[in-house]
Design an enzyme around this catalytic site. Structure first.
Site, PDB file in Angstrom:
ATOM      1  N   GLY A 108       2.507  -1.477   4.094  1.00  0.00           N
ATOM      2  CA  GLY A 108       3.316   0.076   3.809  1.00  0.00           C
ATOM      3  C   GLY A 108       4.139   0.664   3.288  1.00  0.00           C
ATOM      4  N   GLY A 152       2.083   2.698  10.647  1.00  0.00           N
ATOM      5  CA  GLY A 152       3.284   3.375  11.045  1.00  0.00           C
ATOM      6  C   GLY A 152       4.109   4.192  11.895  1.00  0.00           C
ATOM      7  N   GLU A 171      -6.079  -4.720  10.792  1.00  0.00           N
ATOM      8  CA  GLU A 171      -4.339  -3.225  11.192  1.00  0.00           C
ATOM      9  C   GLU A 171      -4.835  -2.937  11.917  1.00  0.00           C
ATOM     10  OE1 GLU A 171      -2.545  -2.417   6.373  1.00  0.00           O
ATOM     11  OE2 GLU A 171      -4.167  -1.111   6.883  1.00  0.00           O
ATOM     12  N   SER A 204       3.047  -1.812  10.344  1.00  0.00           N
ATOM     13  CA  SER A 204       4.135  -1.835  10.818  1.00  0.00           C
ATOM     14  C   SER A 204       4.587  -2.969  10.084  1.00  0.00           C
ATOM     15  CB  SER A 204       4.602  -1.730  12.006  1.00  0.00           C
ATOM     16  OG  SER A 204       4.729  -0.059  12.177  1.00  0.00           O
ATOM     17  N   HIS A 240     -10.166   1.118   4.695  1.00  0.00           N
ATOM     18  CA  HIS A 240      -8.567   1.680   5.646  1.00  0.00           C
ATOM     19  C   HIS A 240      -8.972   2.935   6.483  1.00  0.00           C
ATOM     20  CE1 HIS A 240      -4.791   2.672   6.678  1.00  0.00           C
ATOM     21  NE2 HIS A 240      -3.968   1.677   5.844  1.00  0.00           N
ATOM     22  N   GLU A 258      -7.132   5.302   7.596  1.00  0.00           N
ATOM     23  CA  GLU A 258      -6.147   6.490   7.139  1.00  0.00           C
ATOM     24  C   GLU A 258      -8.269   7.027   6.473  1.00  0.00           C
ATOM     25  OE1 GLU A 258      -3.255   5.616   5.452  1.00  0.00           O
ATOM     26  OE2 GLU A 258      -1.813   5.194   7.328  1.00  0.00           O
ATOM     27  N   ASN A 297       1.117  -1.128   0.041  1.00  0.00           N
ATOM     28  CA  ASN A 297       0.257  -0.040  -0.166  1.00  0.00           C
ATOM     29  C   ASN A 297       1.004   1.148  -0.556  1.00  0.00           C
ATOM     30  OD1 ASN A 297      -1.740   1.551   0.132  1.00  0.00           O
ATOM     31  ND2 ASN A 297      -2.338   1.525   2.383  1.00  0.00           N
ATOM     32  N   TRP A 298       1.264   2.015  -0.923  1.00  0.00           N
ATOM     33  CA  TRP A 298       2.297   3.443  -0.988  1.00  0.00           C
ATOM     34  C   TRP A 298       1.344   4.037  -0.905  1.00  0.00           C
ATOM     35  CZ3 TRP A 298       4.135   3.004  -7.184  1.00  0.00           C
ATOM     36  CH2 TRP A 298       4.746   1.752  -7.084  1.00  0.00           C
ATOM     37  N   LYS A 299       0.206   4.605  -0.515  1.00  0.00           N
ATOM     38  CA  LYS A 299      -0.565   5.383   0.185  1.00  0.00           C
ATOM     39  C   LYS A 299      -0.155   6.794  -0.739  1.00  0.00           C
ATOM     40  CE  LYS A 299      -0.330   3.303   4.708  1.00  0.00           C
ATOM     41  NZ  LYS A 299      -0.382   3.462   5.549  1.00  0.00           N
TER      42      LYS A 299
HETATM   43  P1  PGA Z   1       2.638   0.459   7.360  1.00  0.00           P
HETATM   44  O1  PGA Z   1       1.593   0.525   7.193  1.00  0.00           O
HETATM   45  O2  PGA Z   1       3.295  -0.870   6.853  1.00  0.00           O
HETATM   46  O3  PGA Z   1       3.403   1.354   7.417  1.00  0.00           O
HETATM   47  O4  PGA Z   1       2.608   0.391   8.945  1.00  0.00           O
HETATM   48  C1  PGA Z   1       0.001  -0.340   7.256  1.00  0.00           C
HETATM   49  C2  PGA Z   1      -1.343   0.511   5.931  1.00  0.00           C
HETATM   50  O5  PGA Z   1      -1.728   0.650   6.826  1.00  0.00           O
HETATM   51  O6  PGA Z   1      -1.352  -0.707   5.803  1.00  0.00           O
END
Ligand code: PGA
Length: 261
Positions: free
Chosen positions: A239, A180, A174, A218, A101, A103, A10-12
């Site tokens: 991520g 993150g 998640e 993470s 997600h 976010e 997931n590149w966001k």
């Molecule tokens: P992260 O993000 O690996 O940077 O913690 C995971 C995600 O939000 O899909």
């Protein structure tokens, strides 16, 4: 029943164009250098909407899938500035979409009503969905983690009208406090939640044993092997570590090795 694992990057809202191109090239090379890896593990990338089609084009001929990070709650076409509908994704041969997600839930008002529309729009045109669930730190500390996550699974179930559609669903657990932050749920805690999710799904659909449940938060090269050992963890939603081809490839390898299909 053995589930072929999934490792999804997931590149966001990353990276810039030039870096995206280089990242895809490096990953494709790594994957192609190992004939077996794509047979052992489904691999996918979720770039920004801006880069989705160029990444898809670059991935042509490789076994790596492209995933949209979101889909509109509005279907079809029309005067909806900034939106991309499920129909438009399907028309561009995009087959997978992330929905829910944390976010998007927290920052972009993805409430249950919006998510229900997104799930239904995606499934109506035959897209596969990666539906994200997870609790906040506060909810975990109050002992509410399982309740919150299972409620999110119930929200998903309420949106799905046709039992066959469960074969188009991947779930990603998640925990918000692990995204993150560098803090991963222990493999044991993650497995406990994944099992609870599977048991919850089993009360809803006979397909529960076939649904891939991915862990996210993470995930890195150095914790992937331990997570991959857990019986109900069928892959990872990655991520920041997916922005480095070598590190991402190591996560793919960890799941390919642990889950021989
Ligand atoms: P992260 O993000 O690996 O940077 O913690 C995971 C995600 O939000 O899909």
């Amino acid at each position: 029943m053995t589930i072929k694992p999934w490792v999804i990057g997931n590149w966001k809202m990353n990276p810039v164009q030039q870096k995206a191109t280089a990242l895809v090239s490096e990953l494709v090379e790594l994957v192609q250098a190992n004939d077996n890896i794509a047979q052992q593990c489904n691999i996918a990338l979720a770039p920004t909407m801006l880069h989705l089609l160029s990444v898809k084009q670059q991935l042509q001929g490789s076994s790596i899938h492209s995933v949209a990070q979101d889909v509109s709650r509005v279907s079809g076409t029309g005067a909806y500035t900034g939106e991309v509908s499920a129909e438009l994704l399907a028309d561009s041969q995009i087959e997978y979409v992330l929905i829910g997600h944390s976010e998007r839930r927290e920052l972009f008002a993805d409430d249950v009503t919006n998510l229900t529309a997104k799930i239904q729009n995606a499934l109506n045109v035959g897209l596969n969905i990666i539906y994200c669930v997870g609790e906040s730190l506060e909810q975990r500390e109050q002992g509410l983690a399982e309740q919150i996550v299972l409620q999110q699974i119930c929200d998903l179930a309420s949106a799905i009208k046709n039992d066959d559609d469960w074969s188009k669903v991947i779930v990603a657990y998640e925990p918000i406090w692990a995204i993150g932050t560098g803090k991963t749920a222990s493999a044991q805690d993650a497995q406990t939640m994944h099992l609870a999710i599977r048991q919850g799904l089993a009360q809803i659909t006979e397909k529960a044993q076939q649904i891939a449940i991915l862990y996210g938060g993470s995930v890195k090269a150095d914790n992937a092997a331990e997570l991959a050992q857990c019986s109900d963890i069928n892959g990872a939603l990655v991520g920041s570590a997916s922005l480095d081809a070598q590190g991402f490839y190591q996560i793919i390898s960890a799941f390919a090795q642990a889950k021989q299909v």
